[in-house]
Motif scaffolding. Sequence first.
Motif, PDB file in Angstrom:
ATOM      1  N   ALA A  57       0.988  -1.200  -0.031  1.00 24.42           N
ATOM      2  CA  ALA A  57      -0.047   0.102   0.070  1.00 24.42           C
ATOM      3  C   ALA A  57       0.841   1.325   0.058  1.00 24.42           C
ATOM      4  O   ALA A  57       0.428   2.105  -0.563  1.00 24.42           O
ATOM      5  CB  ALA A  57      -1.117   0.055   1.240  1.00 24.42           C
ATOM      6  N   VAL A  58       2.024   1.128   0.800  1.00 25.75           N
ATOM      7  CA  VAL A  58       2.702   2.411   0.903  1.00 25.75           C
ATOM      8  C   VAL A  58       3.550   2.563  -0.355  1.00 25.75           C
ATOM      9  O   VAL A  58       3.994   3.866  -0.708  1.00 25.75           O
ATOM     10  CB  VAL A  58       3.654   2.548   1.822  1.00 25.75           C
ATOM     11  CG1 VAL A  58       3.001   2.318   3.325  1.00 25.75           C
ATOM     12  CG2 VAL A  58       4.476   1.414   2.019  1.00 25.75           C
ATOM     13  N   GLY A  61       1.284   4.023  -2.590  1.00 26.64           N
ATOM     14  CA  GLY A  61       0.962   5.385  -2.113  1.00 26.64           C
ATOM     15  C   GLY A  61       1.997   6.317  -2.717  1.00 26.64           C
ATOM     16  O   GLY A  61       1.732   7.573  -2.743  1.00 26.64           O
ATOM     17  N   SER A  65       1.101   9.961  -4.412  1.00 27.84           N
ATOM     18  CA  SER A  65       1.501  11.303  -4.002  1.00 27.84           C
ATOM     19  C   SER A  65       2.004  11.913  -4.966  1.00 27.84           C
ATOM     20  O   SER A  65       1.843  13.162  -5.390  1.00 27.84           O
ATOM     21  CB  SER A  65       2.810  10.755  -2.951  1.00 27.84           C
ATOM     22  OG  SER A  65       2.094  10.170  -1.720  1.00 27.84           O
ATOM     23  N   SER A  94       1.212   2.144 -11.370  1.00 30.25           N
ATOM     24  CA  SER A  94       0.509   1.400 -10.322  1.00 30.25           C
ATOM     25  C   SER A  94       0.199  -0.098 -10.472  1.00 30.25           C
ATOM     26  O   SER A  94       0.468  -0.914  -9.727  1.00 30.25           O
ATOM     27  CB  SER A  94      -0.536   2.164  -9.758  1.00 30.25           C
ATOM     28  OG  SER A  94      -0.160   3.576  -9.276  1.00 30.25           O
ATOM     29  N   MET A 144      -7.138   4.084  -5.597  1.00 33.44           N
ATOM     30  CA  MET A 144      -6.252   5.184  -4.864  1.00 33.44           C
ATOM     31  C   MET A 144      -6.066   6.226  -6.202  1.00 33.44           C
ATOM     32  O   MET A 144      -6.150   7.482  -5.767  1.00 33.44           O
ATOM     33  CB  MET A 144      -4.886   4.720  -4.493  1.00 33.44           C
ATOM     34  CG  MET A 144      -4.872   3.757  -3.415  1.00 33.44           C
ATOM     35  SD  MET A 144      -5.636   4.624  -1.639  1.00 33.44           S
ATOM     36  CE  MET A 144      -4.217   5.276  -1.423  1.00 33.44           C
ATOM     37  N   THR A 148      -7.800  10.045  -5.870  1.00 34.35           N
ATOM     38  CA  THR A 148      -6.866  11.087  -5.762  1.00 34.35           C
ATOM     39  C   THR A 148      -7.432  12.307  -6.892  1.00 34.35           C
ATOM     40  O   THR A 148      -7.510  13.293  -6.672  1.00 34.35           O
ATOM     41  CB  THR A 148      -5.505  10.961  -5.889  1.00 34.35           C
ATOM     42  OG1 THR A 148      -5.165  10.060  -4.973  1.00 34.35           O
ATOM     43  CG2 THR A 148      -4.388  12.063  -6.342  1.00 34.35           C
ATOM     44  N   GLU A 247       8.752   5.685   1.150  1.00 34.53           N
ATOM     45  CA  GLU A 247       7.370   4.774   1.534  1.00 34.53           C
ATOM     46  C   GLU A 247       8.088   3.656   1.627  1.00 34.53           C
ATOM     47  O   GLU A 247       7.619   2.785   2.587  1.00 34.53           O
ATOM     48  CB  GLU A 247       6.482   4.938   0.488  1.00 34.53           C
ATOM     49  CG  GLU A 247       5.739   6.414   0.324  1.00 34.53           C
ATOM     50  CD  GLU A 247       5.298   7.015   1.608  1.00 34.53           C
ATOM     51  OE1 GLU A 247       4.888   6.062   2.604  1.00 34.53           O
ATOM     52  OE2 GLU A 247       5.206   8.345   1.913  1.00 34.53           O
ATOM     53  N   GLN A 291      -3.808  15.467   3.217  1.00 35.24           N
ATOM     54  CA  GLN A 291      -4.247  15.474   1.675  1.00 35.24           C
ATOM     55  C   GLN A 291      -4.797  16.929   1.164  1.00 35.24           C
ATOM     56  O   GLN A 291      -4.332  17.224   0.129  1.00 35.24           O
ATOM     57  CB  GLN A 291      -5.102  14.543   1.455  1.00 35.24           C
ATOM     58  CG  GLN A 291      -4.645  13.145   1.790  1.00 35.24           C
ATOM     59  CD  GLN A 291      -5.509  12.003   0.685  1.00 35.24           C
ATOM     60  OE1 GLN A 291      -5.971  12.263  -0.289  1.00 35.24           O
ATOM     61  NE2 GLN A 291      -5.582  10.857   1.121  1.00 35.24           N
TER      62      GLN A 291
END
Length: 444
Positions: A57-58, A61, A65, A94, A144, A148, A247, A291
């Motif tokens: 997940a990170v 992430g 980001s 991703s 995700m 975003t 991350e 966020q």
Amino acid sequence: MRSNSFVKSVIKIAIPVALQCMLQSSFSIVDQVMVGNLGSTSVAAVGIAGKLSSLYAVVIGAVVSVAGIMISQYIGAKDEKEVNRSFCLNTSISVIIAVVFMSACLLLPTQLMGLYSTDNQTIKSASEYLTIISFGFLPYAIDMLISTRLRCMDKAVLPLIFSIISNAVNTGLNYVLIFGKFGIAAMGVNGAGIATVASQLFNTLLLIISLIVVCRNKKIEFTFSVKLTKMTYGKYVAILLPILVTEFMWSLSENVYASIYGHIGTLECAGMTLTYPIQGLMIGALSGLAQASGILIGKELGRGEFDSAYKKSKSMILYGFIGSCVLSAALMYLMNFYTDTYNVEKIVKQTAQQILLVFAVVSPIKVTNMILGGGIIKSGGQTRVVMIIELIGTWGVGVPLALLSAYAWNLPIPIVYFILSMEECVRLILTWIVFIRKKWMKKI
């Protein structure tokens, strides 16, 4: 007047994001209670499998980001074509990451879970659970990125609504599949994994449909392209790579901590696992500010309004600190009620209560770091600076202290957790120095 407009913008983004994170954590607590009724081994199994999925997940992430930085700044500059290209590029990356992680979990589940525990039954249960939840990695990545983009388009309420629906589906399926209701055989921990994947797929479908409708209503023409025109791929990598390293290394340190907790003992590991939903609930309640900071400050930087960006950044930091202090006080009052909902050994409850007390003390510092490093400084694309600070704090301070306190000093797990949390103080000092020097305020 502009101040009121800024507060409204913060609320419009921060509250839906915060509510979404809190609701996810709340549903996670319900899930934990259900799994908790299966015994400490099941709780520990879900906890260590969750650590590896958190590593995934990170990493996702990190890409998200960068997508947030690019999309918010290009929206501020009113360049819709570059917004589309940024979205497509980051989504493609991703998807590749999701496939790699899923393959590893399907091929080497036992070996991976063996890194976190020495208990054979825990490893077996965790391996089966990990294999199942890995099928949710790809839809999670898509979720995700779409979420975003919707938040940057001032549609943060849509991911919130869909999260409520999908988490309700997850909770219902958990009840049916874990305990075997309505004629379905009880599946235990595996049932929890199946419920997670099914609800994730449902959420993905809702988000895809919503993005199509929003773009159509705003008359935004969507074309798939990964070709950037305002940014070279070299600069893109220069922004992405530090976040990815940051991350990944942070999550790796969390996995090191999990391994330390697991080797201290299964009951101690279970006690720590009980605290994860509450930690997620507390941080999630204020993650909306982080966020919102990234999106709103990014738009200011995209328009070239640097003085306004700095002033609004200080307001975001103040909001987060005050909010975290209030929530910490509430946690200290309610933590015993929370642990009493679990059907586990008394020592597990006591351990969890002590860890929650430590978390309440350090939470204001954690939240300030989250808003400063995770939102404000990143919004200017200064990810290399964030990476250096994170590595110093985590691997220069946190991990060595954790290893010393657990293995050399043989301290109990709550004290180990408190000592390693001193990394947050080091990180805050370094991040604040960078913030007040203002060199992070740049267009990408």
